[in-house]
Design a protein around this motif. Structure first.
Motif, mmCIF file in Angstrom:
data_model
loop_
_atom_site.group_PDB
_atom_site.id
_atom_site.type_symbol
_atom_site.label_atom_id
_atom_site.label_comp_id
_atom_site.label_asym_id
_atom_site.label_seq_id
_atom_site.Cartn_x
_atom_site.Cartn_y
_atom_site.Cartn_z
ATOM 1 N N ARG A 187 48.592 6.894 56.668
ATOM 2 C CA ARG A 187 48.703 6.455 58.065
ATOM 3 C C ARG A 187 49.668 7.349 58.828
ATOM 4 O O ARG A 187 49.429 7.717 60.001
ATOM 5 C CB ARG A 187 49.171 4.996 58.124
ATOM 6 N N TYR A 199 42.731 3.319 60.043
ATOM 7 C CA TYR A 199 42.720 2.267 59.033
ATOM 8 C C TYR A 199 41.429 2.269 58.211
ATOM 9 O O TYR A 199 41.459 2.175 56.975
ATOM 10 C CB TYR A 199 42.927 0.897 59.687
ATOM 11 N N ARG A 223 40.279 -3.194 55.423
ATOM 12 C CA ARG A 223 40.918 -2.599 56.592
ATOM 13 C C ARG A 223 42.065 -3.474 57.067
ATOM 14 O O ARG A 223 43.117 -2.975 57.480
ATOM 15 C CB ARG A 223 39.893 -2.425 57.714
ATOM 16 N N LEU A 279 45.978 -2.427 57.577
ATOM 17 C CA LEU A 279 46.656 -2.623 58.865
ATOM 18 C C LEU A 279 47.958 -3.405 58.684
ATOM 19 O O LEU A 279 48.995 -3.029 59.234
ATOM 20 C CB LEU A 279 45.720 -3.358 59.816
#
Length: 273
Positions: A23, A29, A46, A50
């Motif tokens: 990230r 994501y 996902r 996140l």
């Protein structure tokens, strides 16, 4: 394909850090989930990616971590596990357990578990004939760690051979005296010759010579509490004979269990105040 619940503690920690690194490098994501699956074969949603990246969910908040890097206490736990210790899964609880007749042994195992971060307790169980002392802890990550192939555990244990050997000999060891030959020896039995071979190498690293012998062949009959049983596998025994080797064993390893330690002291002529 693997899921998050299949990961051990170290693997999960590494995965969280890897996801955050991806990230940080600008990956999205959904892209991260695809990369993780392609490179590591781990399926992750996902939404989980996140939450990890935004710090809304730490995967270890509800899980007590244990110290799984090589240490004296972990080596002792491994030694006991290859002996009288056991692991089991029941009612979604991952248990590490030791059931023995000596309270001091159960308490020593419980202290080792506590020292690596597992909450342990000691209690008494009775089977109608005699009491047994039980040391028990619940830890998914320690359970998964001990379920590894024995070769992986050997790699950890060899960093601290004294503590591993003490755990194993506390479990399986005893002092024997042959009255006919007037010779004493320390021994420990196990069905797995590879475990005893590792013990032999660990003893050699401390300058202690030993010998592995076959004591019971598969199919041999034995009577226990009035009932006859047959050995389902060959039983092996590692023995330490020479007096200077026994002295080294006493000084460097020894027994936690006082009744075993006293027999060795008497044979070696060690008098404690």
């Amino acid at each position: 394909m693997r899921r998050l619940k299949d990961l051990g503690q170290n693997e999960l920690e590494e995965l969280v850090n890897y996801v955050r690194e991806l990230r940080g490098s600008g990956k999205g994501y959904s892209e991260i989930t695809r990369i993780v699956f392609a490179e590591k074969g781990i399926k992750i949603s996902r939404a989980t990616v996140l939450r990890w990246c935004k710090g809304k969910h730490e995967p270890f908040n509800k899980i007590k971590l244990v110290k799984l890097e090589p240490s004296p206490h972990l080596s002792y736990v491994i030694g006991v596990y290859f002996g009288d210790g056991s692991i089991g899964l029941s009612e979604h609880k991952y248990r590490i357990r030791l059931k023995v007749v000596d309270r001091e042994f159960a308490e020593a195992f419980a202290r080792a578990l506590e020292d690596i971060g597992a909450n342990a307790r000691v209690y008494v169980e009775s089977d109608g004939r005699r009491d047994r002392f039980v040391a028990e802890a619940t830890s998914k990550f320690l359970y998964m760690f001990l379920k590894q192939p024995k070769e992986a555990l050997f790699e950890v244990a060899k960093e601290y051979p004294r503590e591993f050997l003490r755990g194993f000999f506390d479990s399986e060891g005893c002092f024997n005296f042959n009255k006919n030959e007037r010779q004493g020896f320390v021994s420990a039995s196990n069905y797995n010759r590879e475990v005893l071979t590792f013990c032999q190498k660990a003893l050699e690293s401390l300058g202690i010579s030993s010998k592995i012998v076959l004591t019971k062949r598969k199919g041999t009959t034995v009577k226990i509490w009035g009932k006859e049983y047959q050995y389902s596998s060959d039983l092996y025994e590692i023995r330490i004979y020479r007096k200077d080797d026994l002295s080294k064993f006493y000084r460097l390893i020894g027994f936690t269990i006082s009744r075993k330690q006293k027999l060795l002291e008497e044979y070696l002529g060690i008098h404690k105040k």
